[in-house]
Enzyme design. Structure first.
Site, PDB file in Angstrom:
ATOM      1  N   HIS A   1      40.852  42.673  31.769  1.00  0.00           N
ATOM      2  CA  HIS A   1      40.118  43.401  32.807  1.00  0.00           C
ATOM      3  C   HIS A   1      40.836  44.702  33.176  1.00  0.00           C
ATOM      4  O   HIS A   1      40.226  45.779  33.175  1.00  0.00           O
ATOM      5  CB  HIS A   1      39.973  42.512  34.046  1.00  0.00           C
ATOM      6  CG  HIS A   1      39.309  43.182  35.208  1.00  0.00           C
ATOM      7  ND1 HIS A   1      37.974  43.042  35.490  1.00  0.00           N
ATOM      8  CD2 HIS A   1      39.803  44.011  36.173  1.00  0.00           C
ATOM      9  CE1 HIS A   1      37.664  43.749  36.565  1.00  0.00           C
ATOM     10  NE2 HIS A   1      38.765  44.351  36.999  1.00  0.00           N
ATOM     11  N   GLU A   2      42.114  44.601  33.499  1.00  0.00           N
ATOM     12  CA  GLU A   2      42.839  45.794  33.929  1.00  0.00           C
ATOM     13  C   GLU A   2      42.955  46.814  32.801  1.00  0.00           C
ATOM     14  O   GLU A   2      42.974  48.025  33.046  1.00  0.00           O
ATOM     15  CB  GLU A   2      44.222  45.417  34.461  1.00  0.00           C
ATOM     16  CG  GLU A   2      44.192  44.588  35.740  1.00  0.00           C
ATOM     17  CD  GLU A   2      43.413  45.241  36.870  1.00  0.00           C
ATOM     18  OE1 GLU A   2      43.393  46.490  36.946  1.00  0.00           O
ATOM     19  OE2 GLU A   2      42.810  44.512  37.681  1.00  0.00           O
TER      20      GLU A   2
ATOM     21  N   HIS B   1      40.072  49.130  32.826  1.00  0.00           N
ATOM     22  CA  HIS B   1      40.303  50.288  33.699  1.00  0.00           C
ATOM     23  C   HIS B   1      41.162  51.331  32.979  1.00  0.00           C
ATOM     24  O   HIS B   1      40.903  52.538  33.058  1.00  0.00           O
ATOM     25  CB  HIS B   1      41.025  49.854  34.973  1.00  0.00           C
ATOM     26  CG  HIS B   1      40.185  49.124  35.964  1.00  0.00           C
ATOM     27  ND1 HIS B   1      39.010  49.634  36.471  1.00  0.00           N
ATOM     28  CD2 HIS B   1      40.363  47.921  36.580  1.00  0.00           C
ATOM     29  CE1 HIS B   1      38.500  48.774  37.348  1.00  0.00           C
ATOM     30  NE2 HIS B   1      39.297  47.731  37.426  1.00  0.00           N
TER      31      HIS B   1
ATOM     32  N   HIS C   1      39.268  53.388  30.614  1.00  0.00           N
ATOM     33  CA  HIS C   1      38.440  54.357  31.335  1.00  0.00           C
ATOM     34  C   HIS C   1      39.249  55.617  31.637  1.00  0.00           C
ATOM     35  O   HIS C   1      38.725  56.739  31.582  1.00  0.00           O
ATOM     36  CB  HIS C   1      37.936  53.716  32.628  1.00  0.00           C
ATOM     37  CG  HIS C   1      36.704  54.336  33.192  1.00  0.00           C
ATOM     38  ND1 HIS C   1      36.129  53.904  34.369  1.00  0.00           N
ATOM     39  CD2 HIS C   1      35.916  55.362  32.773  1.00  0.00           C
ATOM     40  CE1 HIS C   1      35.058  54.620  34.633  1.00  0.00           C
ATOM     41  NE2 HIS C   1      34.908  55.518  33.675  1.00  0.00           N
TER      42      HIS C   1
END
Length: 670
Positions: free
Chosen positions: A459-460, A463, A466
Site C-alpha cells: 500500500h505505502e 503512494h 505516485h
C-alpha cells in the site's frame, strides 16, 4: 541546487539531506531565516512594478519556496520518525509560525490581485496551477475583512498548536500503553521468534520479561495468536484506553470547536463542508449519504460474523464472547473453514524478500523500474535504507527511502512522505520515503512480516510510485499533491499485486529453507480475500462516521465537558448500529482526525476504494500484471498528479464514471 541544505554528495543528481547535520539546533537556526526569505520571495512577486504575466507572477509563485520546503521536509522527517522531547519541542514551536507564514501568503491582496488579473493560459497544466491557486486563496480567507483575517490567523495558529499537541500525545500514549508481561504462560500461542522480539523490546526499555508494543489502530496483531483470554483482554484494554484522560479529551473538544469556528468564519456551515470544498466528493452531504448507505449492510455482515465467532468460542469456554476474542476466533474460523493459518505464512514473509522480490518486482513488471540499494547513503536512523530507482531506459528516476521499524518517539501507523518533490520547473528528481512500524527482531533474527504488514508495504509503495512516477512541471501539482479523497486511490490499487499469483510465488519463500509457499496454502490465501470483510468494513466505517460527526457540529453544539467525548462517540455509533466491534480508532487516539491531515477526511479511504475496485477490475480485463497495462496506468494516472482534475485521469483510464458496484462486491455489501 544543493547548497541550501547539508546534503550527501554521493546522492547526486538527487538531493538527499545529510541527516546527521539535521539537528534541532539546525532547524531552529534556519527556520526564521527560511521563513523570512520565503516571505521576501512572495513580496517581490506581489510588488513587481511590471504588469502581471504568467511568467512573473504565476510561475514565479509556483517556483517559490523550494529551499524552505526542502529544509522543512528534512525537519518533518526527524520530528515524525525520530521524535522525542527535543524534536517535539521544535515541532510545537515551529508549527504555529509556519501556519502564520502561509496565512501571510493566502491573505496577500496584491499577490491575489495579480493572479486574478491573469488570462487563463492555453497550456492546460499552467491553467490548472492558476485555478488551484485562486481556489486556495478563496478557501483560505482572501475575501475576509481585516478583523476577520486577524481572527482566522489566530484560529489557524491555535489549531496548528492543538494538532501538534494531539499528535505528540498520541505517540506518547501508544508508547506508554505497551503491555509488560513477566509470566511466560501469558504469552502462550506465540512462536519463539516473536517471543525473542518481545524480549528485545523489553530489554530496550530496561525491563525484564516481554513487552508488547502497540500499533496505532485499536486491534493489535498478536490478538490473533495469544491463547490466554486474559492477556487478550488486557492487550485490547491497553489499546482502547490510550488518551482517555481529561487533557486529551479537552483537546479534542477544543480542536472540534476551533475548526467549527473557522468554517463559519469562512462562510461554511461546518468544518466538513469546508474540507469537502477542496475534494473530489461533491459535498459533505454526498459523503454522509455514502457512509449511511454502507452502514446497514455492514451491520448485517458484522453481526453474522459475530454470531459465528461466538459459537466457535462456546466450544472452548462458557465465558461470553468479547471484542478481545474477535481476532483470535476469526483466525481459528479461517483455518477451520478455509485451511488458512496466517501464522503459518509468516516464515515465508521475510522483509527483504517482500521488498526486493515482491514490491519492487511488481513495479518492474508494470513500469520497467530498476532498483539498486545504495548502502553508502544514510537515513535518519541506522536501520533506514536507501535505493536508487532508474527508469526502464536506465535514466535516474528517484531515490526511495525505507524506514520499516518501530522505535520510541516515532509516529504510529504507516505513511509515505516526500523529502523532495519532482518538478521540471525546479529541475528536481523525487526523493520519497515509506514508513512502517514493524517490531524489530532480536539481533541476528530475520524480520518476518504478518500478512497485514505485507499488505501495508504494498500500500505505502503505491503512494511512493505516485510520487516517483510524477511527470509535472510544477512542484505544487506533482505526485500526491491531489485531493485527500483521491490520494489513497493509487496506493489501494497497488495492494492488488499481493493477490497476484506470479508476484506472491516470486517473493514468498521460507526464510530458512528457501522453499516456496506451498501451492495449497497459496490457493487458500487467494480464496479467502473476502473473509472477515464484515469486521474490516465495520471498524473502518465506524471511525469514518465518528470523524464526520465531530466535524459536522456547529461551534455551539460541540460539548464543553471532557467527560462527554466518549459518550458522544458511543451515541454516534449507536445511531448507525455500528456497536458490534470497536472503531478502528477511538476519538482519544484518532490521530488522523485530530492530529491533522484527515480531519473530516477519513472517509477518503472508502471514497478512493470505489476508484480502486473499479481500476482493479480494469487491470483484470487488461491482462493484470503486464507492462502495457502498467504503462497505461502510469501515463493516465500516476504521472499526472494534480496537473488536471484527478477524476479526469481515472475516467481516461477506465473509460467511464466511477462505479460503486465493484466495491460493494468486494466487501460483500450487495
Amino acid at each position: 541546487m544543493t547548497n541550501f541544505i547539508p546534503t550527501q554528495p554521493a546522492a547526486l543528481p538527487f538531493i538527499l539531506a545529510d541527516f546527521e547535520a539535521i539537528t534541532p539546533a539546525y532547524i531552529r537556526e534556519n527556520a526564521a531565516a527560511g521563513m523570512a526569505a520565503l516571505r521576501a520571495e512572495w513580496d517581490a512577486i506581489a510588488s513587481n512594478p511590471e504588469p502581471p504575466t504568467i511568467e512573473n507572477t504565476l510561475i514565479a509563485l509556483g517556483a517559490s519556496g523550494m529551499e524552505f520546503e526542502t529544509k522543512l521536509g528534512a525537519g518533518y522527517t526527524m520530528m515524525s520518525s525520530i521524535g522525542g522531547e527535543e524534536w517535539d519541542a521544535v515541532q510545537a514551536e515551529l508549527m504555529p509560525q509556519i501556519s502564520a507564514l502561509y496565512d501571510s501568503l493566502w491573505m496577500n491582496d496584491a499577490l491575489y490581485a495579480r493572479l486574478d488579473a491573469l488570462e487563463v493560459p492555453e497550456d492546460p497544466e499552467t491553467a490548472r496551477l492558476l485555478s488551484e491557486y485562486l481556489k486556495d486563496f478563496r478557501l483560505r480567507g482572501i475575501a475576509l475583512g481585516e478583523d476577520e483575517r486577524a481572527k482566522l490567523t489566530e484560529l489557524n495558529a491555535a489549531i496548528s498548536s492543538g494538532e501538534t499537541e494531539f499528535e505528540q500525545r498520541t505517540v506518547k500514549a501508544r508508547d506508554d500503553a505497551a503491555l509488560h508481561i513477566t509470566d511466560p504462560a501469558k504469552l502462550a500461542g506465540l512462536d519463539q521468534e516473536t517471543l525473542d522480539s518481545l524480549a528485545q523490546s523489553a530489554a530496550d526499555r530496561g525491563l525484564e520479561g516481554w513487552l508488547i508494543t502497540l500499533i496505532s489502530p485499536t486491534q493489535q496483531p498478536l490478538l490473533t495468536r495469544l491463547t490466554d483470554p486474559e492477556t487478550r483482554a488486557a492487550l485490547l484494554a491497553a489499546s482502547e484506553s490510550r488518551g482517555d484522560d481529561d487533557e486529551t479529551r479537552a483537546l479534542v473538544l477544543k480542536l472540534a470547536r476551533l475548526r467549527a469556528e473557522k468554517a463559519r468564519l469562512l462562510g461554511f456551515e461546518t468544518h466538513a463542508d469546508l474540507v469537502v470544498a477542496d475534494a473530489t466528493a461533491p459535498s459533505a452531504e454526498a459523503v454522509a449519504e455514502r457512509l449511511d448507505t454502507l452502514a446497514p449492510p455492514t451491520v448485517r455482515n458484522v453481526t453474522k460474523e459475530a454470531t459465528a465467532l461466538a459459537e466457535l468460542k462456546a466450544r472452548d469456554s462458557a465465558a461470553p464472547f468479547a471484542p478481545s476474542d474477535w481476532f483470535f476466533y476469526e483466525e481459528k474460523l479461517r483455518t477451520e473453514v478455509a485451511n488458512v493459518d496466517f501464522d503459518a505464512v509468516r516464515p515465508y514473509l521475510e522483509l527483504d524478500a517482500v521488498l526486493n522480490d515482491g514490491v519492487f518486482y511488481a513495479a518492474t513488471q508494470l513500469f520497467g523500474l530498476q532498483f539498486t540499494e545504495r548502502p553508502e547513503l544514510t537515513g535518519w536512523a541506522p536501520e533506514v535504507r536507501v535505493w536508487e530507482v532508474r527508469d526502464e531506459d536506465g535514466e535516474p528516476l528517484a531515490l526511495f527511502v525505507g524506514d520499516y521499524y518501530a522505535r520510541p518517539g516515532k509516529n504510529g501507523g504507516a505513511w509515505m512522505h516526500n523529502l523532495v518533490e519532482q518538478s521540471h520547473e525546479d529541475g528536481t528528481l523525487p526523493v520519497i520515503a515509506n514508513n512502517l512500524n514493524v517490531t524489530k527482531p532480536a539481533p541476528g533474527k530475520p524480520t518476518l512480516l504478518t500478512w497485514d504488514e505485507t499488505t501495508t508495504a504494498f500500500h505505502e509503495f503505491g503512494h511512493a510510485l505516485h510520487g516517483m512516477l510524477s511527470n509535472a512541471r510544477f512542484r505544487g501539482l506533482a505526485g500526491t499533491n491531489v485531493p485527500r479523497d483521491f490520494v489513497e486511490y493509487p496506493s489501494q490499487v497497488n495492494e492488488m499485486w499481493l493477490e497476484d499469483r506470479d508476484v506472491v510465488t516470486h517473493f514468498a519463500r521460507h526464510h530458512v529453507t528457501g522453499e516456496p509457499l506451498p501451492d495449497e496454502l497459496l490457493d487458500s490465501l487467494l480464496a479467502v480475500r473476502s473473509f472477515g470483510q464484515g469486521f474490516a468494513t465495520a471498524e473502518y466505517l465506524s471511525a469514518a462516521i465518528v470523524d464526520q460527526a465531530w466535524h459536522r457540529l456547529a461551534p455551539d453544539a460541540v460539548p464543553t465537558d471532557p467527560a462527554e467525548v466518549l459518550p458522544f462517540e458511543q451515541r454516534v455509533l449507536e445511531e448507525c448500529g455500528l456497536t458490534v466491534v470497536p472503531p478502528r480508532y477511538r476519538t482519544t487516539y484518532f490521530a488522523h482526525a485530530f492530529g491533522g491531515g484527515y480531519d473530516a477526511n477519513y472517509y477518503s479511504y472508502i471514497w478512493s476504494e470505489v476508484l480502486d475496485a473499479d481500476t482493479q477490475k480494469w487491470f483484470r480485463e487488461n491482462g493484470e500484471l503486464n507492462a502495457v497495462a502498467g504503462h497505461r496506468f502510469r501515463e493516465t494516472v500516476l504521472s499526472r498528479g494534480n496537473t488536471r482534475d484527478p477524476l479526469d485521469s481515472f475516467r481516461e483510464l477506465v473509460g467511464h464514471e466511477p462505479d460503486l458496484e465493484p466495491l460493494l462486491k468486494r466487501r460483500n455489501l450487495l
